[in-house]
Design a protein around this motif. Sequence first.
Motif, PDB file in Angstrom:
ATOM      1  N   ALA A  10       8.004  73.720   5.778  1.00 22.58           N
ATOM      2  CA  ALA A  10       6.913  73.964   4.840  1.00 22.58           C
ATOM      3  C   ALA A  10       5.594  73.326   5.285  1.00 22.58           C
ATOM      4  O   ALA A  10       5.571  72.213   5.791  1.00 22.58           O
ATOM      5  CB  ALA A  10       7.288  73.442   3.452  1.00 22.58           C
ATOM      6  N   GLU A  11       4.556  74.077   5.078  1.00 22.58           N
ATOM      7  CA  GLU A  11       3.226  73.628   5.483  1.00 22.58           C
ATOM      8  C   GLU A  11       2.205  74.416   4.667  1.00 22.58           C
ATOM      9  O   GLU A  11       2.315  75.636   4.574  1.00 22.58           O
ATOM     10  CB  GLU A  11       3.064  73.921   6.977  1.00 22.58           C
ATOM     11  N   SER A  12       1.231  73.721   4.083  1.00 24.58           N
ATOM     12  CA  SER A  12       0.258  74.435   3.237  1.00 24.58           C
ATOM     13  C   SER A  12      -0.550  75.418   4.044  1.00 24.58           C
ATOM     14  O   SER A  12      -1.065  75.068   5.101  1.00 24.58           O
ATOM     15  CB  SER A  12      -0.745  73.470   2.621  1.00 24.58           C
ATOM     16  N   PRO A  13      -0.723  76.620   3.511  1.00 22.13           N
ATOM     17  CA  PRO A  13      -1.683  77.532   4.130  1.00 22.13           C
ATOM     18  C   PRO A  13      -3.093  77.081   3.768  1.00 22.13           C
ATOM     19  O   PRO A  13      -3.266  76.312   2.825  1.00 22.13           O
ATOM     20  CB  PRO A  13      -1.353  78.871   3.473  1.00 22.13           C
TER      21      PRO A  13
ATOM     22  N   ARG B  81       3.552  68.976   4.410  1.00 19.92           N
ATOM     23  CA  ARG B  81       2.310  69.242   3.705  1.00 19.92           C
ATOM     24  C   ARG B  81       2.498  70.420   2.778  1.00 19.92           C
ATOM     25  O   ARG B  81       3.235  71.336   3.059  1.00 19.92           O
ATOM     26  CB  ARG B  81       1.204  69.513   4.722  1.00 19.92           C
ATOM     27  N   SER B  82       1.851  70.376   1.677  1.00 18.49           N
ATOM     28  CA  SER B  82       2.039  71.454   0.714  1.00 18.49           C
ATOM     29  C   SER B  82       0.839  71.510  -0.208  1.00 18.49           C
ATOM     30  O   SER B  82      -0.090  70.719  -0.092  1.00 18.49           O
ATOM     31  CB  SER B  82       3.289  71.225  -0.113  1.00 18.49           C
ATOM     32  N   VAL B  83       0.900  72.441  -1.122  1.00 19.09           N
ATOM     33  CA  VAL B  83      -0.219  72.588  -2.042  1.00 19.09           C
ATOM     34  C   VAL B  83      -0.314  71.429  -3.019  1.00 19.09           C
ATOM     35  O   VAL B  83      -1.262  71.334  -3.775  1.00 19.09           O
ATOM     36  CB  VAL B  83      -0.124  73.893  -2.860  1.00 19.09           C
TER      37      VAL B  83
ATOM     38  N   ASP C 287       1.750  79.600  -5.737  1.00 18.26           N
ATOM     39  CA  ASP C 287       1.569  78.150  -5.647  1.00 18.26           C
ATOM     40  C   ASP C 287       2.896  77.452  -5.345  1.00 18.26           C
ATOM     41  O   ASP C 287       2.944  76.461  -4.634  1.00 18.26           O
ATOM     42  CB  ASP C 287       0.976  77.611  -6.948  1.00 18.26           C
TER      43      ASP C 287
ATOM     44  N   ALA D 210       3.671  77.322   0.552  1.00 15.25           N
ATOM     45  CA  ALA D 210       3.871  76.378   1.655  1.00 15.25           C
ATOM     46  C   ALA D 210       5.148  76.712   2.418  1.00 15.25           C
ATOM     47  O   ALA D 210       5.207  76.605   3.642  1.00 15.25           O
ATOM     48  CB  ALA D 210       3.919  74.944   1.121  1.00 15.25           C
TER      49      ALA D 210
ATOM     50  N   VAL E  53      -2.112  66.591   2.504  1.00  9.81           N
ATOM     51  CA  VAL E  53      -2.470  66.921   1.138  1.00  9.81           C
ATOM     52  C   VAL E  53      -1.573  66.226   0.123  1.00  9.81           C
ATOM     53  O   VAL E  53      -1.987  65.870  -0.955  1.00  9.81           O
ATOM     54  CB  VAL E  53      -2.418  68.440   0.905  1.00  9.81           C
TER      55      VAL E  53
END
Lengths: 237, 224
Positions: free
Chosen positions: A55-58, B12-14, B64, B68, B153
């Motif tokens: 997982a990694e934020s766009p 990392r994620s929202v 949301d 990610a 984040v």
Amino acid sequence: MTPPDTHTLTGAYALDALDDYDRGNVEQHLADCPVCAEEVEQLRAVAALLGAAAAESPPPSLRAAVLAGVEGTRQLPPRLASRARSSRTRRLYVAAASAAAGLVIAAFGAVAVDQHHQLDQARGQAANLGAFASAMAGTTSHPVTGGGTLAVAAAGDHVFVSARDLPALSAGRVYQLWLTGPAGIRSVGVVDGRAGDVNRLVKTSTSGAVAVKVTAEPAGGSEQPTTPVLASAPLRA
Amino acid sequence: MLADHPDGRPLRSVGDRARADAVASTAAAFPEGSTGPGSARSAADLLLQRAGRGDQDAFAGLYDLLSARVFGLVRRVLRDPAQSEEVTQEVFLEVWRRAARFDPELGNAMSWVSSLAHRRAVDRVRSAQAATDRERKVSAMAPRDSDAGHDEVGEQVELRLEYERLRRCLGNLTELQRESITMAYYNGYTYREVAELLATPVPTVKTRMRDGLIRLRDCLGVGA
Ligand SMILES: [Zn+2]
């Protein structure tokens, strides 16, 4: 028709690690083997957890782009019947679809299309074919890369091919339908790149065909596929 | 490959806020649903079902919750950030289009969306295969270039826990099981390609993928 060791391919199938030919065989097997179908479901859930580990934020801008895209995008209707869970139920659907294909063939006699560039007379029968297509929609539907779905049903030496919601291709490009099997790959028709939906009745003639595939080709079609396969639907006799 | 990452690689994620909002709004609409913390899975199911009835707010919540995962997975396979964004966008549009056909009886939303994303990414990487074959072969053997150092984040607790559990369970696999699975899943290789890259017979790789995934399933407690 399914090779004997197909059930050992569930792992590779769940990882999308099969080529089109193996995938066709596995999908055919899954339709008749609830044990393997259940296993695939579980192994896919495991694969999804592997995915979560990456997982990694766009970038934040993507959110707005996605939501704006949705604004103008039509949704597909729910399936008429949810995908059959047991092989018994599925066989009933397939039998019904095959019977319908038989009727279509009887009604249109020689409408069968077995070469390039034919067949827009099928348009006239669109209503009937459309009814058959929706009867089929609950059982077999495969995603088309770029959008849309592909469904097929075999009856005797004919295959009914139905594609829905195909995205428009750029000028000078067409969709082309192919029959594949151990004997190779053979064109069974060209579809206008802006048709959106298409229903075709195709004569298989040679036995052993295992799947219908779709590619995008230059206008007029190609002798053999020249671009990646966009969709593949295994045939179930 | 997962094993290449040092401990504590940040996920990392929202961020927690968007997910908490999504869960909260789902909980409000479905008070009977089990949407407490740690059930992003059922939240995703409910949001996807609502999206299938044309609810764009639910779809935004789903984005949301899962963006990610989708973007990270796609990027892991494709590597190129611009292409990964493009494919992520395609994936979510496809999710929107097909949402009404999601059937929670046949698997959870997270798994459904991940399968769709993975298939798209793999189709993309294979269609570009001729051009990038050599690059892929090299990259499969090398540690993935680290993303650390960019925007940190925040972390989703749930993702973090899943990640730790997965690491532990991957550690229980044989090296061949682990490599076969990760090369196929993270690099988009077919099992025949994996066999060639690992100089191992094709039937062995096929079998290791299956028994490795089954062992992971049992270790992770993925139920029927
Ligand atoms: Zn089986």
